[in-house]
Design an enzyme around this catalytic site. Sequence first.
Site, PDB file in Angstrom:
ATOM      1  N   CYS A  32       0.850  -1.146  -0.055  1.00 14.96           N
ATOM      2  CA  CYS A  32       0.045  -0.041   0.131  1.00 14.96           C
ATOM      3  C   CYS A  32       0.978   1.410  -0.072  1.00 14.96           C
ATOM      4  CB  CYS A  32      -1.027   0.041   1.082  1.00 14.96           C
ATOM      5  SG  CYS A  32      -1.978  -1.378   1.330  1.00 14.96           S
ATOM      6  N   HIS A  46      -1.931   6.882   4.991  1.00 15.89           N
ATOM      7  CA  HIS A  46      -2.664   5.679   4.431  1.00 15.89           C
ATOM      8  C   HIS A  46      -3.800   5.359   5.205  1.00 15.89           C
ATOM      9  CE1 HIS A  46      -3.699   1.768   2.437  1.00 15.89           C
ATOM     10  NE2 HIS A  46      -3.007   1.406   3.384  1.00 15.89           N
ATOM     11  N   ASN A  58      -9.918   0.741   2.619  1.00 14.34           N
ATOM     12  CA  ASN A  58      -8.615   0.699   2.341  1.00 14.34           C
ATOM     13  C   ASN A  58      -8.339   0.672   0.944  1.00 14.34           C
ATOM     14  OD1 ASN A  58      -5.674   0.209   1.782  1.00 14.34           O
ATOM     15  ND2 ASN A  58      -5.623  -1.155   3.464  1.00 14.34           N
TER      16      ASN A  58
HETATM   17  O1  UT7 Z   1      -3.082  -1.302   4.145  1.00  6.67           O
HETATM   18  C1  UT7 Z   1      -2.379  -2.377   5.141  1.00  6.67           C
HETATM   19  C2  UT7 Z   1      -3.450  -3.447   5.137  1.00  6.67           C
HETATM   20  N1  UT7 Z   1      -4.045  -3.837   6.428  1.00  6.67           N
HETATM   21  C3  UT7 Z   1      -4.259  -2.983   7.563  1.00  6.67           C
HETATM   22  O2  UT7 Z   1      -3.950  -1.830   7.991  1.00  6.67           O
HETATM   23  C4  UT7 Z   1      -4.972  -3.809   8.654  1.00  6.67           C
HETATM   24  C5  UT7 Z   1      -4.462  -3.895   9.918  1.00  6.67           C
HETATM   25  N2  UT7 Z   1      -5.327  -4.607  11.004  1.00  6.67           N
HETATM   26  C6  UT7 Z   1      -6.467  -4.047  11.185  1.00  6.67           C
HETATM   27  O3  UT7 Z   1      -7.043  -3.247  10.754  1.00  6.67           O
HETATM   28  C7  UT7 Z   1      -7.239  -4.833  12.133  1.00  6.67           C
HETATM   29  O4  UT7 Z   1      -6.478  -5.908  12.876  1.00  6.67           O
HETATM   30  C8  UT7 Z   1      -8.457  -5.632  11.793  1.00  6.67           C
HETATM   31  C9  UT7 Z   1      -9.548  -4.594  11.228  1.00  6.67           C
HETATM   32  C10 UT7 Z   1      -8.194  -6.335  10.655  1.00  6.67           C
HETATM   33  C11 UT7 Z   1      -9.137  -6.493  12.770  1.00  6.67           C
HETATM   34  O5  UT7 Z   1      -9.355  -5.851  14.040  1.00  6.67           O
HETATM   35  P1  UT7 Z   1      -9.060  -6.265  15.400  1.00  6.67           P
HETATM   36  O6  UT7 Z   1      -9.633  -5.502  16.343  1.00  6.67           O
HETATM   37  O7  UT7 Z   1      -7.659  -6.383  15.506  1.00  6.67           O
HETATM   38  O8  UT7 Z   1      -9.883  -7.541  15.465  1.00  6.67           O
HETATM   39  P2  UT7 Z   1      -9.294  -9.179  15.717  1.00  6.67           P
HETATM   40  O9  UT7 Z   1      -8.503  -9.469  14.251  1.00  6.67           O
HETATM   41  O10 UT7 Z   1      -8.678  -9.054  16.952  1.00  6.67           O
HETATM   42  O11 UT7 Z   1     -10.492 -10.012  15.552  1.00  6.67           O
HETATM   43  C12 UT7 Z   1     -11.738 -10.002  16.826  1.00  6.67           C
HETATM   44  C13 UT7 Z   1     -12.784 -10.924  16.534  1.00  6.67           C
HETATM   45  C14 UT7 Z   1     -12.258 -12.119  16.130  1.00  6.67           C
HETATM   46  O12 UT7 Z   1     -13.104 -13.057  16.726  1.00  6.67           O
HETATM   47  P3  UT7 Z   1     -12.662 -14.072  17.950  1.00  6.67           P
HETATM   48  O13 UT7 Z   1     -11.555 -14.729  17.647  1.00  6.67           O
HETATM   49  O14 UT7 Z   1     -12.189 -13.030  19.084  1.00  6.67           O
HETATM   50  O15 UT7 Z   1     -13.820 -14.855  18.404  1.00  6.67           O
HETATM   51  C15 UT7 Z   1     -12.447 -12.361  14.809  1.00  6.67           C
HETATM   52  O16 UT7 Z   1     -12.739 -13.561  14.133  1.00  6.67           O
HETATM   53  O17 UT7 Z   1     -13.465 -10.415  15.445  1.00  6.67           O
HETATM   54  C16 UT7 Z   1     -13.633 -11.456  14.659  1.00  6.67           C
HETATM   55  N3  UT7 Z   1     -13.682 -10.723  13.215  1.00  6.67           N
HETATM   56  C17 UT7 Z   1     -14.952 -10.437  12.604  1.00  6.67           C
HETATM   57  N4  UT7 Z   1     -16.175 -10.303  13.035  1.00  6.67           N
HETATM   58  C18 UT7 Z   1     -17.077  -9.888  12.404  1.00  6.67           C
HETATM   59  C19 UT7 Z   1     -12.807 -11.005  12.088  1.00  6.67           C
HETATM   60  N5  UT7 Z   1     -13.247  -9.968  11.039  1.00  6.67           N
HETATM   61  C20 UT7 Z   1     -14.650  -9.812  11.256  1.00  6.67           C
HETATM   62  C21 UT7 Z   1     -15.788  -9.345  10.470  1.00  6.67           C
HETATM   63  N6  UT7 Z   1     -17.171  -9.413  11.203  1.00  6.67           N
HETATM   64  N7  UT7 Z   1     -15.654  -8.954   9.355  1.00  6.67           N
END
Ligand code: UT7
Length: 335
Positions: free
Chosen positions: A117, A257, A287
Amino acid sequence: MKCEVKRAGIVGVGTYVPERVMTNFELPEILDTSDEWIRSRSGIRERRLSADDESTSDMALKASWKALENAGVSPDELDLIIIGTNTPDMLFPASACLLQDGLGAKNAGAFDILAGCTGFIYAAVVAAQFIAAGTARTVLVVGSETLTKVLNWKDRNTCVLFGDGAGAVVMKQVPEDRGILSVVLGSDGSGGKFLKMPAGGSRMPATPDTVAADLHCLQMNGREVYKFAVRAMEEGSSEVLRRAGLTVNDVDFLVPHQANIRIIEHAAKKLHLPMERVVVNVDRYGNTSTASVPLALEEALQNGKIKDGDNVIMIGFGAGLTWAGLLIKWYDCHR
Ligand code: UT7
């Protein structure tokens, strides 16, 4: 021998986003997710989706015509075209060559940059070096991305976060008291595993099995990328300020970004930069990878936020892992 270094700046900006809007409310129809989860974890409300027959170079062409018009530059004047993208039309030829043909920019060299990105900022830094050295006078720098075509729409961890779009800038020499004051480029390949598209390259050529297993789609460890992103945004911004001999109090606008509002707010807090001085549009586009910084920049210019003489930091991070920043004293050539 006196070595004359020229100061590069941005003299025109143009953007394009596809027509199709996908709101968060459409996603629970295909996945186990909700508007509430997506909004509270990322700040995204909607994103744009490219049409089936719309490619990265098609979108780059539309943004580029606007940037050229805004700069008052004709395609023949371009010496170089650089596209930062992760989703080229094809593995080769470079999408920049397809754009060069579309514009009829017959005097321009053209190549793509692959830096996750961060690709747009990497490309702008490269363009600035060509201008500084006098090897190019007028450079078109583009971030264009069709990531929604390489998402796994069964993976809720990734598919809700991304969108499509394109942004272009024309770069030229500007007056000595304006333009790019400092830059930083970084990479940490040991984190390459956290954000990747495994199949389709020489390590894992595409086969029916790789396609069936969705290995030609984007994969991400969101938590690892999040931690890296906050650090990269804070350290990269501090570094461009240090290199220019400025402090955070001198910053008029940060154009980060647009991956996640929480990453942006977290980084701004660590920098002690009030959110009024941070440009945000992740809510409307998600994004858009390499397009996100020029899309946010154009919006801030349109809204009359960024003005001549303002100190603006553009900062990005992404697959690689990479990060890059540039500090620019804005030159308004339309004054
Ligand atoms: O350009 C660079 C590209 N990427 C980024 O910048 C991404 C950087 N990371 C992030 O923005 C965040 O880590 C995310 C938005 C991807 C995720 O947020 P988070 O607060 O870190 O959530 P998590 O990965 O810790 O997940 C929390 C929970 C999980 O469930 P359990 O394991 O706690 O039961 C996930 O399975 O949320 C669940 N989950 C969802 N639930 C509903 C993950 N995606 C989803 C979803 N809808 N779309």
